[in-house]
Design a protein around this motif. Structure first.
Motif, PDB file in Angstrom:
ATOM      1  N   SER A   1      63.061 -14.524  11.567  1.00  0.00           N
ATOM      2  CA  SER A   1      63.789 -15.483  11.102  1.00  0.00           C
ATOM      3  C   SER A   1      63.182 -16.905  11.140  1.00  0.00           C
ATOM      4  O   SER A   1      63.740 -17.720  10.268  1.00  0.00           O
ATOM      5  CB  SER A   1      65.116 -15.631  12.127  1.00  0.00           C
ATOM      6  N   LYS A   2      62.143 -17.189  11.538  1.00  0.00           N
ATOM      7  CA  LYS A   2      61.117 -18.180  11.532  1.00  0.00           C
ATOM      8  C   LYS A   2      59.759 -17.665  11.481  1.00  0.00           C
ATOM      9  O   LYS A   2      59.462 -16.727  12.277  1.00  0.00           O
ATOM     10  CB  LYS A   2      61.505 -18.993  13.007  1.00  0.00           C
ATOM     11  N   LEU A   3      59.007 -18.245  10.874  1.00  0.00           N
ATOM     12  CA  LEU A   3      57.733 -18.307  10.666  1.00  0.00           C
ATOM     13  C   LEU A   3      56.593 -19.335  10.459  1.00  0.00           C
ATOM     14  O   LEU A   3      57.052 -20.402   9.679  1.00  0.00           O
ATOM     15  CB  LEU A   3      57.671 -17.361   9.323  1.00  0.00           C
ATOM     16  N   ALA A   4      55.593 -19.388  11.385  1.00  0.00           N
ATOM     17  CA  ALA A   4      54.744 -20.517  11.194  1.00  0.00           C
ATOM     18  C   ALA A   4      53.374 -19.973  10.331  1.00  0.00           C
ATOM     19  O   ALA A   4      52.942 -18.859  10.538  1.00  0.00           O
ATOM     20  CB  ALA A   4      54.091 -20.920  12.494  1.00  0.00           C
ATOM     21  N   TYR A   5      53.051 -20.948   9.488  1.00  0.00           N
ATOM     22  CA  TYR A   5      51.655 -20.527   8.474  1.00  0.00           C
ATOM     23  C   TYR A   5      50.651 -21.320   9.132  1.00  0.00           C
ATOM     24  O   TYR A   5      50.654 -22.562   9.242  1.00  0.00           O
ATOM     25  CB  TYR A   5      52.374 -21.183   7.239  1.00  0.00           C
ATOM     26  N   VAL A   6      49.605 -20.646   9.359  1.00  0.00           N
ATOM     27  CA  VAL A   6      48.249 -21.332   9.808  1.00  0.00           C
ATOM     28  C   VAL A   6      47.432 -20.977   8.662  1.00  0.00           C
ATOM     29  O   VAL A   6      47.072 -19.767   8.322  1.00  0.00           O
ATOM     30  CB  VAL A   6      47.749 -20.660  10.911  1.00  0.00           C
TER      31      VAL A   6
ATOM     32  N   GLY B   1      65.985 -16.936   3.345  1.00  0.00           N
ATOM     33  CA  GLY B   1      66.489 -17.595   4.524  1.00  0.00           C
ATOM     34  C   GLY B   1      66.037 -17.753   5.890  1.00  0.00           C
ATOM     35  O   GLY B   1      66.208 -17.833   6.830  1.00  0.00           O
ATOM     36  N   VAL B   2      64.326 -17.529   5.615  1.00  0.00           N
ATOM     37  CA  VAL B   2      63.454 -17.700   6.645  1.00  0.00           C
ATOM     38  C   VAL B   2      63.401 -19.123   6.920  1.00  0.00           C
ATOM     39  O   VAL B   2      62.546 -19.788   5.815  1.00  0.00           O
ATOM     40  CB  VAL B   2      62.053 -16.794   6.586  1.00  0.00           C
ATOM     41  N   GLU B   3      63.321 -19.399   7.901  1.00  0.00           N
ATOM     42  CA  GLU B   3      62.663 -21.009   8.476  1.00  0.00           C
ATOM     43  C   GLU B   3      61.361 -21.150   8.434  1.00  0.00           C
ATOM     44  O   GLU B   3      60.610 -19.990   9.218  1.00  0.00           O
ATOM     45  CB  GLU B   3      63.330 -21.522   9.603  1.00  0.00           C
ATOM     46  N   CYS B   4      60.761 -21.838   7.776  1.00  0.00           N
ATOM     47  CA  CYS B   4      58.993 -21.821   7.513  1.00  0.00           C
ATOM     48  C   CYS B   4      58.464 -23.061   8.242  1.00  0.00           C
ATOM     49  O   CYS B   4      58.992 -24.331   7.787  1.00  0.00           O
ATOM     50  CB  CYS B   4      58.581 -21.667   6.091  1.00  0.00           C
ATOM     51  N   TYR B   5      57.515 -23.242   8.872  1.00  0.00           N
ATOM     52  CA  TYR B   5      56.816 -24.100   9.724  1.00  0.00           C
ATOM     53  C   TYR B   5      55.251 -24.265   9.230  1.00  0.00           C
ATOM     54  O   TYR B   5      54.934 -23.156   9.303  1.00  0.00           O
ATOM     55  CB  TYR B   5      56.861 -24.260  11.070  1.00  0.00           C
ATOM     56  N   LEU B   6      54.628 -25.279   9.064  1.00  0.00           N
ATOM     57  CA  LEU B   6      53.214 -25.449   8.834  1.00  0.00           C
ATOM     58  C   LEU B   6      52.434 -25.735  10.358  1.00  0.00           C
ATOM     59  O   LEU B   6      52.871 -26.438  10.848  1.00  0.00           O
ATOM     60  CB  LEU B   6      52.759 -26.347   7.944  1.00  0.00           C
ATOM     61  N   ALA B   7      51.527 -25.105  10.349  1.00  0.00           N
ATOM     62  CA  ALA B   7      50.523 -25.323  11.564  1.00  0.00           C
ATOM     63  C   ALA B   7      49.094 -25.385  11.098  1.00  0.00           C
ATOM     64  O   ALA B   7      48.631 -24.650  10.614  1.00  0.00           O
ATOM     65  CB  ALA B   7      50.737 -24.126  12.660  1.00  0.00           C
TER      66      ALA B   7
ATOM     67  N   ILE C   1      52.844 -28.711  12.308  1.00  0.00           N
ATOM     68  CA  ILE C   1      52.624 -29.123  13.608  1.00  0.00           C
ATOM     69  C   ILE C   1      51.114 -29.028  13.858  1.00  0.00           C
ATOM     70  O   ILE C   1      50.402 -27.944  13.131  1.00  0.00           O
ATOM     71  CB  ILE C   1      53.219 -27.627  14.242  1.00  0.00           C
ATOM     72  N   TYR C   2      50.532 -29.936  14.556  1.00  0.00           N
ATOM     73  CA  TYR C   2      48.946 -30.258  14.291  1.00  0.00           C
ATOM     74  C   TYR C   2      48.188 -29.625  15.580  1.00  0.00           C
ATOM     75  O   TYR C   2      48.993 -29.593  16.706  1.00  0.00           O
ATOM     76  CB  TYR C   2      48.601 -31.365  14.237  1.00  0.00           C
ATOM     77  N   PHE C   3      47.123 -28.857  15.447  1.00  0.00           N
ATOM     78  CA  PHE C   3      46.502 -28.497  16.614  1.00  0.00           C
ATOM     79  C   PHE C   3      44.880 -28.615  16.375  1.00  0.00           C
ATOM     80  O   PHE C   3      44.545 -28.901  15.301  1.00  0.00           O
ATOM     81  CB  PHE C   3      46.729 -26.827  16.725  1.00  0.00           C
ATOM     82  N   LYS C   4      44.375 -28.585  17.363  1.00  0.00           N
ATOM     83  CA  LYS C   4      42.834 -28.642  17.411  1.00  0.00           C
ATOM     84  C   LYS C   4      42.268 -27.054  17.899  1.00  0.00           C
ATOM     85  O   LYS C   4      43.058 -26.500  18.762  1.00  0.00           O
ATOM     86  CB  LYS C   4      42.171 -29.492  18.464  1.00  0.00           C
ATOM     87  N   LYS C   5      41.135 -26.812  17.707  1.00  0.00           N
ATOM     88  CA  LYS C   5      40.811 -25.430  17.996  1.00  0.00           C
ATOM     89  C   LYS C   5      40.098 -25.541  19.099  1.00  0.00           C
ATOM     90  O   LYS C   5      38.660 -25.194  19.238  1.00  0.00           O
ATOM     91  CB  LYS C   5      39.859 -24.829  16.843  1.00  0.00           C
TER      92      LYS C   5
ATOM     93  N   LEU D   1      48.990 -25.360  23.547  1.00  0.00           N
ATOM     94  CA  LEU D   1      49.914 -26.322  23.396  1.00  0.00           C
ATOM     95  C   LEU D   1      50.718 -25.807  22.199  1.00  0.00           C
ATOM     96  O   LEU D   1      52.012 -25.798  21.933  1.00  0.00           O
ATOM     97  CB  LEU D   1      49.642 -27.665  23.194  1.00  0.00           C
ATOM     98  N   LEU D   2      49.987 -25.164  20.988  1.00  0.00           N
ATOM     99  CA  LEU D   2      50.567 -25.026  19.846  1.00  0.00           C
ATOM    100  C   LEU D   2      51.414 -23.669  20.280  1.00  0.00           C
ATOM    101  O   LEU D   2      52.616 -23.703  19.680  1.00  0.00           O
ATOM    102  CB  LEU D   2      49.483 -24.273  18.981  1.00  0.00           C
ATOM    103  N   ALA D   3      50.792 -22.760  21.062  1.00  0.00           N
ATOM    104  CA  ALA D   3      51.860 -21.590  21.336  1.00  0.00           C
ATOM    105  C   ALA D   3      53.168 -21.898  22.106  1.00  0.00           C
ATOM    106  O   ALA D   3      54.173 -21.520  21.690  1.00  0.00           O
ATOM    107  CB  ALA D   3      51.061 -20.706  22.390  1.00  0.00           C
ATOM    108  N   ALA D   4      53.053 -22.907  23.061  1.00  0.00           N
ATOM    109  CA  ALA D   4      54.218 -23.413  23.535  1.00  0.00           C
ATOM    110  C   ALA D   4      55.299 -24.153  22.522  1.00  0.00           C
ATOM    111  O   ALA D   4      56.303 -24.074  22.864  1.00  0.00           O
ATOM    112  CB  ALA D   4      53.790 -24.719  24.987  1.00  0.00           C
ATOM    113  N   THR D   5      54.732 -24.890  21.920  1.00  0.00           N
ATOM    114  CA  THR D   5      55.526 -25.756  20.917  1.00  0.00           C
ATOM    115  C   THR D   5      56.041 -24.697  20.009  1.00  0.00           C
ATOM    116  O   THR D   5      57.318 -24.911  19.572  1.00  0.00           O
ATOM    117  CB  THR D   5      54.693 -26.621  19.831  1.00  0.00           C
ATOM    118  N   LEU D   6      55.477 -23.665  19.616  1.00  0.00           N
ATOM    119  CA  LEU D   6      56.088 -22.390  18.627  1.00  0.00           C
ATOM    120  C   LEU D   6      57.328 -21.585  19.570  1.00  0.00           C
ATOM    121  O   LEU D   6      58.416 -21.440  18.961  1.00  0.00           O
ATOM    122  CB  LEU D   6      55.002 -21.483  18.326  1.00  0.00           C
TER     123      LEU D   6
END
Length: 314
Positions: free
Chosen positions: A3-8, A34-40, A59-63, A70-75
């Motif tokens: 239902s929700k998908l983040a794209y890296v 109908g899938v909610e999409c987010y950019l990471a 959603i921004y992150f550093k490697k 923090l990225l995992a927690a945000t997701l």
């Protein structure tokens, strides 16, 4: 049941826009379903993202371990449990990290590398894979998984001879790495009175091309074009689209035009079998891309193929 998908995915000045183009199409299709999409995306390229991306808040992150945690927690906070990765730079380490954190991982692969992802898509054939997948993985392999959008084909019945060429340098317009190819293409267009359009995605590439063109007065019609997001829709207006291989190669074939390509970097990303299965015209190996004689001979071959191309196009 996603239902929700983040794209890296990779989106930076050095790697062009192939990942962006491919992922952007997937996002549109998922949203239609109908899938909610987010950019990471990686934080250090934020300024570049602002030039390309519209109507999105990534959603921004550093490697680093701290940032990825923090990225995992945000997701999780956003109740996103699935992540699609289309990246050469994100790395297997971080893919494994997210997998171990319990996320469902979908990977797009151009190099046939091992993954910890649950699902892997690649346009390369099964015969090229040298390792076995784990029982928890599902691989989708072959040219049918090039993950391209629909492209409007040109009306080939009206075309009889090669009269137009589109030259590009990849998403980053790295013409400085393909000088001989560029020069020989311009010469071919000049000698055969062919309209030539050159796509420049950066100010630096435009200056570079204008510098090459300033050395003499060309009798052929040459246009220097800026990059546009709907560029693929214009491929049908050209007989040959020439430049580095990649997503553009598939888009050219699907548009009903002929690609003349080469390996800009010898990194194993090109799937020649996939290209050939769907109708490639001509491809040079990495060691051949700077050989002026080979390039000139290839353009000569294309010019001799006019009658053959005419029969294909009519």
């Amino acid at each position: 049941n996603i239902s929700k998908l983040a794209y890296v995915y990779d989106l930076n000045p050095r790697q062009g826009l192939g990942h962006f183009t491919r992922t952007n199409r997937l996002i549109k299709e998922f949203r239609r379903s109908g899938v909610e999409c987010y950019l990471a995306l990686e934080d250090k390229h934020r300024d570049f993202h602002e030039k390309i991306i519209r109507d999105e808040t990534p959603i921004y992150f550093k490697k680093t371990s701290k940032s990825l945690n923090l990225l995992a927690a945000t997701l999780r906070r956003k109740k996103i449990h699935s992540v699609l990765i289309d990246s050469y730079t994100f790395g297997f380490k971080w893919e494994k990290y997210l997998s171990e954190k319990g996320f469902f991982i979908i990977a797009i692969d151009d190099h046939l590398k091992k993954h910890s992802a649950n699902m892997i898509f690649t346009n390369k054939p099964e015969t090229q894979r040298k390792f076995k997948n784990s029982k928890s993985q599902k691989w989708f392999m072959g040219p049918e998984f090039a993950l391209l959008g629909q492209t409007k084909k040109r009306d080939v019945k009206k075309k009889k001879i090669i009269s137009s060429i589109l030259l590009h340098g990849g998403g980053s317009s790295l013409f400085n790495l393909m000088t001989n190819f560029t020069i020989e293409t311009i010469k071919f267009a000049e000698e055969n009175l062919i309209d030539l359009s050159i796509v420049c995605t950066t100010k630096e590439s435009r200056r570079y091309i204008e510098s090459l063109l300033s050395n003499k007065i060309w009798s052929t019609k040459i246009k220097v074009l800026p990059f546009k997001k709907d560029l693929a829709k214009k491929f049908q207006n050209y007989d040959v689209v020439a430049g580095p291989s990649g997503t553009t190669t598939f888009e050219t074939i699907l548009a009903g035009s002929f690609p003349f390509t080469f390996q800009l970097k010898d990194d194993g990303r090109d799937s020649l079998s996939a290209f050939n299965e769907i109708g490639h015209l001509l491809h040079l190996k990495h060691v051949e891309k700077n050989n002026s004689k080979i390039i000139a001979d290839c353009w000569l071959l294309i010019s001799k193929m006019k009658l053959r191309l005419s029969s294909v196009l009519s």
